[in-house]
Design an enzyme around this catalytic site. Sequence first.
Site, PDB file in Angstrom:
ATOM      1  N   GLU A  52      55.715  15.483 142.566  1.00 53.88           N
ATOM      2  CA  GLU A  52      55.403  14.762 141.354  1.00 53.88           C
ATOM      3  C   GLU A  52      54.357  13.907 141.643  1.00 53.88           C
ATOM      4  OE1 GLU A  52      59.744  14.500 138.950  1.00 53.88           O
ATOM      5  OE2 GLU A  52      58.893  12.651 140.030  1.00 53.88           O
ATOM      6  N   HIS A  59      60.467  30.679 116.262  1.00 54.25           N
ATOM      7  CA  HIS A  59      59.083  31.235 116.677  1.00 54.25           C
ATOM      8  C   HIS A  59      58.015  30.436 116.258  1.00 54.25           C
ATOM      9  CE1 HIS A  59      56.041  34.258 117.665  1.00 54.25           C
ATOM     10  NE2 HIS A  59      55.441  34.173 116.721  1.00 54.25           N
TER      11      HIS A  59
END
EC number: 1.8.1.4
Length: 471
Positions: free
Chosen positions: A187, A438
């Site tokens: 990170e 979608h």
Amino acid sequence: MEERKVDVAIIGSGTAGLNAMGRVKRAEKDFVLINGGEPGTTCARVGCMPSKAIIQVAEDFHRRSLFVREGIEGGEQLKMDIPEALEHTRDLRDNFVDRVLSNSTDHLSEDVFIQQYARFVEPGVVELEDGQRIRAEKFVIATGSTPIVPEAWKAFGDRIVTTDEFFELEDLPASMAVIGLGVIGLELGQAIARLGVKVTGIDLSENIGGITDPEVNKAAIEVIGKEFPLWLGQGAEITEEPDGRLRVTAGENSVVVDKIFASLGRRPNLDRLGLDKLGIALDERGIPAYNPNTMQIGDHPLFLAGDVNADRPILHEAGDEGKIAGYNAGHDEIRAFQRKTPLAIVFSDPNIISVGSRFADLEADSFKVGEMKIAPVGRALIMGKNRGTIRVYADKQSGRLLGAEMVAPRGENLAHLLAWCIQKEMTVGELIQMPFYHPVMEEALQAALTSLYHQVEAKNAGPIAELISID
């Protein structure tokens, strides 16, 4: 010598200790909360919250690389004021810490919240730094952990940086070696690389980010390796150069850097407690044997919770462990609790995820794998983040979802959906009956699950099964 008696003594005021305190209070037990060192949780002070702040700054700055492609002019002219960015991170960090304290220990009297280190001197009794002794029927040990720094490295002073020092930096060095590519190393390593630091990542393991699935690990290395070099499978050796900089050597690779970010893991803060006075043996990691469903150490009136046990060093797990420990410390009968589905997220870009059973934990020939590459996913293409892969696992016979590992954009959201489904013991067939919008990243998960459904023996009855079988 002055001695005070209470029902429960909680040692450590981090996430686990505060959650334990809540359960002990609910049981209406007399208690003290003892804390040596800085008050406030590891997450708020040096962990998940300030790290996400600097990650967000780095990601925002990194987005400028897409501006030309998207028709946004002038992006290449943007500059980063590193000291200002680090000050912004500290301001947010201080805010997070203040919130924790204002909602917890700030409301406790000095008799209840004791800011001193404690050490067991006999069973049921701890001694504070000022000589006062606390006798309690039960103890919750939630003393957290400390970054590991090899003894030989300590001679290099402030050129070795851990999370305890990172967020106090007023500027970043020109170059840095990140040694240890677990959650924190990945990170912060990626974040500082995006802020302009020349980063080299090094790890003794061939795997990064805690991944055990070889295909997911391969994808993660490919993605992260495009941002800074990764030297894997070799231990790191450090020597000092004549100019005071540090040379890091791993196998045949060598680099000279200004500073080293040491992210080698954390050790439990148990050395001050004097557990040897209680006849409690510690394993090779320095941790006593305990029951993860009750948090009890053997048959002692002691309960171990949070990062100190090194089992699931994640905030929500520390909170749960604190609640379990606090409940059992506050009641006569010891109760075992079922633990939640394991969930781990590396907030790299893209996210690295493991949820439920990891690939390495599963028995060969007992499970099937569904896979979806991120490259062709429409939403990922639009975001300019079409990198990575999703792999989901199910029991070969029953079709019950077991786990997943992935490197994927917005994987943090996909992981939660999967964790909830695994905890509800859903089958792959049941999952693919759920609605998928979608264009969203969840469509990539839908494709992986559909691939998996075709491989398991258990099938849905009725029209859904017929529809899924259409090529």
